[in-house]
Design an enzyme around this catalytic site. Sequence first.
Site, PDB file in Angstrom:
ATOM      1  N   CYS A  15     -17.057  -5.835  13.533  1.00 54.39           N
ATOM      2  CA  CYS A  15     -16.178  -6.586  14.427  1.00 54.39           C
ATOM      3  C   CYS A  15     -15.304  -5.596  15.199  1.00 54.39           C
ATOM      4  CB  CYS A  15     -15.329  -7.599  13.657  1.00 54.39           C
ATOM      5  SG  CYS A  15     -14.057  -6.852  12.619  1.00 54.39           S
ATOM      6  N   GLU A  57      -1.609  -1.530  -5.996  1.00 51.20           N
ATOM      7  CA  GLU A  57      -2.855  -0.910  -6.440  1.00 51.20           C
ATOM      8  C   GLU A  57      -2.669  -0.226  -7.789  1.00 51.20           C
ATOM      9  OE1 GLU A  57      -5.304   0.600  -2.682  1.00 51.20           O
ATOM     10  OE2 GLU A  57      -3.263   1.382  -2.702  1.00 51.20           O
ATOM     11  N   ASP A  81       0.862  -1.188   0.000  1.00 45.32           N
ATOM     12  CA  ASP A  81       0.000   0.000   0.000  1.00 45.32           C
ATOM     13  C   ASP A  81       0.893   1.232   0.000  1.00 45.32           C
ATOM     14  OD1 ASP A  81      -2.833   1.198   0.497  1.00 45.32           O
ATOM     15  OD2 ASP A  81      -1.548   2.155   2.001  1.00 45.32           O
ATOM     16  N   CYS A 121     -13.105  -9.348   8.950  1.00 39.65           N
ATOM     17  CA  CYS A 121     -14.395  -9.968   8.634  1.00 39.65           C
ATOM     18  C   CYS A 121     -14.856  -9.713   7.211  1.00 39.65           C
ATOM     19  CB  CYS A 121     -15.462  -9.480   9.620  1.00 39.65           C
ATOM     20  SG  CYS A 121     -15.840  -7.711   9.473  1.00 39.65           S
ATOM     21  N   ASP A 164      -3.634   2.284   6.519  1.00 41.44           N
ATOM     22  CA  ASP A 164      -2.722   1.753   5.510  1.00 41.44           C
ATOM     23  C   ASP A 164      -2.376   0.289   5.783  1.00 41.44           C
ATOM     24  OD1 ASP A 164      -2.740   4.251   4.361  1.00 41.44           O
ATOM     25  OD2 ASP A 164      -0.959   4.924   5.441  1.00 41.44           O
ATOM     26  N   CYS A 207     -13.828  -0.996  12.299  1.00 36.86           N
ATOM     27  CA  CYS A 207     -14.865  -1.816  11.673  1.00 36.86           C
ATOM     28  C   CYS A 207     -16.183  -1.680  12.432  1.00 36.86           C
ATOM     29  CB  CYS A 207     -14.428  -3.275  11.629  1.00 36.86           C
ATOM     30  SG  CYS A 207     -15.615  -4.356  10.774  1.00 36.86           S
ATOM     31  N   CYS A 218     -12.735  -4.418   5.692  1.00 32.61           N
ATOM     32  CA  CYS A 218     -12.165  -4.924   6.933  1.00 32.61           C
ATOM     33  C   CYS A 218     -11.337  -6.164   6.623  1.00 32.61           C
ATOM     34  CB  CYS A 218     -13.270  -5.254   7.935  1.00 32.61           C
ATOM     35  SG  CYS A 218     -12.658  -5.962   9.484  1.00 32.61           S
TER      36      CYS A 218
END
Length: 484
Positions: free
Chosen positions: A398, A323, A227, A379, A405, A395, A376
Amino acid sequence: MKKFEPRPGRLVQAFRFALDPNLTQERALRSHCGAARAAYNWAVSWVSASWWQRKAEESYGIGEDQLTEWRPYSLPALRKEFNRVKKTDPRFAGWWAENSKEAYNTGLAGAAAAFDNYAKSKKGDRKGKRVGMPRRKSKHKARLACRFTTGTIRLESDRRHVTLPRLGTIRTHENTRKLQRRIANGSARILSATVSLERGRWLVSFQVEVEKAPAKPKRPDAAAGVDLGVKHLTVIADSQGHVRFEPNPAHLDAALKKLRRLSRQVSRRQGSDRRTGSKPSKRWLKADAQRNRVHHRVANLRMDALHKLTTSLAAECGHVVVEDLNVAGMLRNRRLARKIADAGFGEIRRQLTYKTRWNGGTLQVANRWYPSSKTCSNCGTVKTKLPLHVRVFDCDQCPLVMDRDENAARNLAALAAAYRTTGTGVAGDRDAQASNDRGADHKTRTTTRSRKATDGRAGGATLPHQRQKEAVHRHQDTKALTPW
């Protein structure tokens, strides 16, 4: 023109060395680069003249069969026409023989490629931003470069000199043993050489076909998600749960104070003025050279740091995921443009592309709309909105609370694992529900199960033909609701 393909077990690699030419050799280098620019301008003018002539004739009402014929822009056609006129054209007749034929071929090849790119872009066959019609190069702004493909191109046995056509033997600033050894044992073959002036120094770059032994990363089964950011240049998370934060060196920010001071000195000197024809003073040239040295040092430090980062990453992990960032669009943001340009996002991806291949690994590029930051990593819940100023991911489903990042890097690492397992290249939990019932925007789609989704597909992104159908339906619904 057919693209060169290396022999099996070999690849094309560039070796670049700095040169230390004397005054006579530097004058010859500038003459060759100027000849390449002159040939390019001639080709652009020669081809464009027929286009403008046809346009003028059409405005006069002349029929299609009587219009001026199109002039071809292929390299063989340009070379044939240039060889015919160079001895009689007053722009070349007096000095064309002073330079190698490769200098003129460099300019003609550049013009042929420019017209070809323009034609493909106009037809829609070329990806990326639309390419405009080729224009002439300015003597004051054009990059000085010349490419040699034939003639005497070799490295001398003393490892401190190179020999180029018509330029002779030029001393190198650094030792050439890393290439000379390979040529001596037959594991490398020089294809071409390009001389250029970059950052105040003459360089020669050899395009070489080298024999490369099969390489293997240290951890071939490890997948790493990368990232990119401004605060931390990269956050690297691998499939084994390790996370590494690489700080952003920010070389430009460290030199801004000095650059501002030197720029004020330059602005207070008498520079050149093309309107009045005045030349810059010696004090202006001295101040400008001092400022340029700072810029060159920043560029060299940035390139050195990026090479070290990408080399270590490509040699460590067998699978790397990055990315697909819209760097050109990000640079339009005036608040972040300087930081992003200094980080070199596009250069990181470019280096990883060939370094992973050299080291026996694979590089995967995540879809531009894949919500790596909004998903997330525990989850799989996708947030509908996550503003840029929110640096901590919390999140809603959860108890996960994590750096934004780091969460994105973990999702990219999971993307690589999903790609290796299913071969789809799409990651994420297909059954995860979005935290907002209204759904997400175009950039972040919800991960609810699609009616047309197949069991072999993971993730919430739609396929191209499905997106096309959805766009048609939305257009029809909007048209039906519009009162006019």
